[in-house]
Design an enzyme around this catalytic site. Sequence first.
Site, mmCIF file in Angstrom:
data_model
loop_
_atom_site.group_PDB
_atom_site.id
_atom_site.type_symbol
_atom_site.label_atom_id
_atom_site.label_comp_id
_atom_site.label_asym_id
_atom_site.label_seq_id
_atom_site.Cartn_x
_atom_site.Cartn_y
_atom_site.Cartn_z
ATOM 1 N N CYS A 265 0.842 -1.201 0.000
ATOM 2 C CA CYS A 265 0.000 0.000 0.000
ATOM 3 C C CYS A 265 0.873 1.245 0.000
ATOM 4 O O CYS A 265 0.871 2.013 -0.933
ATOM 5 C CB CYS A 265 -0.916 0.017 1.214
ATOM 6 S SG CYS A 265 -2.385 -1.000 1.028
ATOM 7 N N GLU B 173 4.232 1.162 1.934
ATOM 8 C CA GLU B 173 5.330 0.837 2.827
ATOM 9 C C GLU B 173 6.690 1.175 2.256
ATOM 10 O O GLU B 173 7.031 0.802 1.142
ATOM 11 C CB GLU B 173 5.293 -0.657 3.173
ATOM 12 C CG GLU B 173 4.011 -1.096 3.838
ATOM 13 C CD GLU B 173 2.976 -1.608 2.855
ATOM 14 O OE1 GLU B 173 2.137 -0.784 2.404
ATOM 15 O OE2 GLU B 173 2.964 -2.787 2.530
#
Lengths: 785, 300
Positions: free
Chosen positions: A429, A431
């Site tokens: 997402c 990171e």
Amino acid sequence: MTERVRKLREQSLSAIPRISTERALLATEAMESAGMVSAPVRRAMAFRHILLNKTICINEGELIVGERGPAPKATPTYPELCCHSLQDLEILNTREKVSFRVDDETRTAYRDRFIPAWHGRTVREKIFEEMTDEWKACFDAGIFTEFMEQRAPGHTVLDDKIYRNGMLDFRRKIDESLGKLDFHADPTAFARQEELKAMAISADALVRFAERHADALRDLAAQERDASRKAELARMEEICRRVPAHPPRTFHEALQAYWFVHLGVITELNPWDAFNPGRLDQHLLPFYQAGIADGSLTPDSAKELLECLWVKFNNQPAPPKVGVTAAESSTYTDFATINSGGLRPDGSDGVNEVTHLVLDVIDEMRLVQPSSNIQLSRKNPDEFLKHALRIVRKGWGQPSIFNADMVVEELLRQGKSVEDARNGGTSGCVETGAFGKESYILTGYFNIPKVLEITLNDGVDPRTGKRIGLETGPADSFGDFEQLFDAFRRQMAHFIDIKMRGNQVIERIYADFMPVPFLSILIDDCIAGGKDYNAGGARYNTNYIQGVGIGTTTDSLAAIRRHVFENRTMTVPDLRKSLASDFARDERLRLLLLNKSPKYGNDDDEADGLMRRVFDTFHDCVNGRPNTKGGVYRINLLPTTCHIYFGSVTGALPDGRKAWTPLSEGISPVQGADRRGPTAVLRSAGKMDHVRTGGTLLNQKFTPSVLDGEKGIDNLAHLVRGYFTMGGHHVQFNVVSAQTLREAQRKPEEYRDLIVRVAGYSDYFCDLSKTLQDEIIARTEHSAL
Amino acid sequence: MTGTIFDIMRFAINDGPGIRTTVFLKGCPLHCLWCHNPESIAPKKEIFIRESRCIRCGSCFEICPNHAIARQSGRYVTIRETCQECGECLEVCYADAREIVGREVTTGELMQEIERDRVFYDQSAGGVTFSGGEPLFQHEFLLSVLQTCRERGIHTTVDTTGFSSPAVIDSVARWTDLFLYDLKLMDGERHKRFTGVSNELILSNLKRLVENGSAVVVRMPLIPSVNSDRENLRALGTFVANLRMVREINVLPYHATGVEKYARLGKEYPLTDVEPPSWERVHDAVNELKRFFDNVTIGG
Ligand code: SF4
Ligand code: SF4
């Protein structure tokens, strides 16, 4: 888009996801025939068995070859981690959303072969066996989730090493490492030897896998009547004999080399976020320039090749989970994310010709997989940002936008070298990671509002009546806000401890029972250290716990402080009674909480200050604590879709939120609580100390009218640059009217292709559950004057 | 220095260059029939009631010290003539159905709000816009804020009807970076009929501003059956063209979004029979204006 790509894309979109038993069968055979071998070698032999025996699939017209299953979207399972039950298969087959077709043969194979063979031998069973009762109680209560109960740790991204090294080069490095083993001085020498042997087996297996494709291509070429396709097939055969054994020489070889490596990783196990080429524009640039210079490549042919690769990603749905329910729809997206732009290792502007080519590909292909993002540095030209925003404006949620300078800063803070930091980027997402060198494992989501709910109930979960938290005292006894906050902090520390204890065990289970020798070849410094990726072989080993619901928690605390402790318009017993009844007879009180309290997301320093305190509390409970791999824990703030699940187990809260409804999402404000427009939201979010996280997720939704014309693009660009000036990590835009979404909800058949940004990824709106659809509709629409 | 404002709108993207914060000052000497901010007209505070939010809890009725709220068959009706705008009912109206429009702010307080989006002004070459009402109506306060903005390097725009004394115009112009200047009707009689005042002062002030070197964008609300006729467009186009230095004419198609606000103020909407102009109509008007003046845009 060429006719070839159009056809391939169409085929990919219309292929029906189904369960393939091929991998399960080969993995079962390998398990049954494994002799007295070490875990890494056992895993490498299974890997080899699969690659040497699986069906070779070559689709008509394609230029990049290789499928994970026997056909596009024929999705393998991983019984060594978790084995589907017959009931799971039935639900997958029949559920409305994100279904997988299951045929009778598959059912029979599961019933007669896989289920009996794997019973008591899966990682999932091992994990649940080892977890303590309190861990299980918290897991069931929805305090946290566990990432590794069904999928392997992965969360890593490739750097440029496969473009400079073939598998034979890696073999040489493995042999060098073997040669250096010192059995007298090093007590782990034998373990290292086993790991290195396993890596060697895996490297050879991938080369054999490519050769099998070359053979199949040779046979196809022999039968092919069409002269130009015949020549293509012959060229592809040559490429598959070259890569991945040797380093690629051309653009085409580079893409094919990556794809074989990708398949290797996602066949070995089902690691989180699949696998990911990372900074593709950087890696491909030398091949692109050489091809253009010697005339073997044109911008159009390069684009076609890239588009063929895109189709490949889309052909591999995320492997379906076990223990599924019909309601939980999950997603086909497997979170592979292409990074574009950013910085080069020397710190200069990383945008190049291939960057723009990749953006064009994203725009033309409009696929949910691979996902895409741009890494925006202050050194990148505005034209790059605007190119991306013109795609964003089309409203299907890609690409998302990251602050490259902040990503570097986050990595530097964690102690990475400046080159490793600049070679990094974001995956999954949102990171942050050092590509090719870091294992950055997301271990599970953490329900922050639930901790507050339990604090208000003296350690008891009001949903079940079970005591799972500490006895921090009845909430009625708190004399001031600080006492309440202190109890909240202690409960948080308690639950984080439980989560981490579980993590430490699970980490060792993977290290000891499920090594990944193939992935280990690809991540520094596993070969040099003779250590597996899952056992701490990577140069950097970071674990994350992802906080969910910081907006909901902040608003709840702000409301309590305002009404209970400052204005004294209500008492704690009043509040608790209303919450317990879900405001059944108390709509007026709910409105007080909802409308007359400071809310995060409005550039209100009081609410935002509390947000910072919640952030600090969570951060201090987690950050810097050691994992078992020589690294430490850090925090992330992202929800994927977990804010919905967590909401469904969390009762009414003091911010006026009704029971069982979704929590706030990422670091976005509570749905509808932001009433001062997008700049106020960005200012509030900008007050968070993003550099102390490994990623935050902020969602902004706009109606198309705000983004009209070049001026609309400028506005969006300024919002992004402004937010990033304040140190924001990531922002993504949903550009669609609520009306359109409601329409799509009513007539899904007409809106099959409507893609929206869900969390850190995009998905087909019609594939989302009703709750999630409603939630996306409810997210504040910011409209301008 | 204090002034009365009734709203601050951030991320205003249609009130001048870049991303802006628009400050709405209360009070206006004109009474345009189509006004979509009816709460901007009266200089004093007013009470705004959103009937649809009311949950009929009666708390306002109980607390009102001035007996300005009556109970009528289960509903609570505010008697505006009696209401003192003391705001006490707001505190107990948890449904947020009640609002006092108009609040006093000091220059310092307002500057603090304006400064909040500084980072976005810097990125976008935006700034702050003063609108209303008629911002010149509180010109002393306006001047003090404008001067502070200049000191702090924030770009300023004043959105005005131009209905003010030439001396005020001159003093404000010194501290203003851009004017958005409303021109509605060229015919004096009709102007008086629809806005309550003659347009003489407005036209001469515009001329004065331009001649003194101020940057000016002319804004024209386009209202069917009021000012969209060819004759008015031609007169307006010619007038602006003759001024030479006007940067742009920005046509703002009429929309009826104000209707809801009239209800909240307990007023009748005066322009009920007017429909928003069709796209063709807007384009016709733009083309007509373009015969006289090049840079015509559609905005708002
Ligand atoms: S503002 Fe004051 S006087 Fe007016 S209705 Fe409310 S409480 Fe009564
Ligand atoms: S306090 Fe508000 S909600 Fe209650 S009756 Fe008065 S206006 Fe209605």
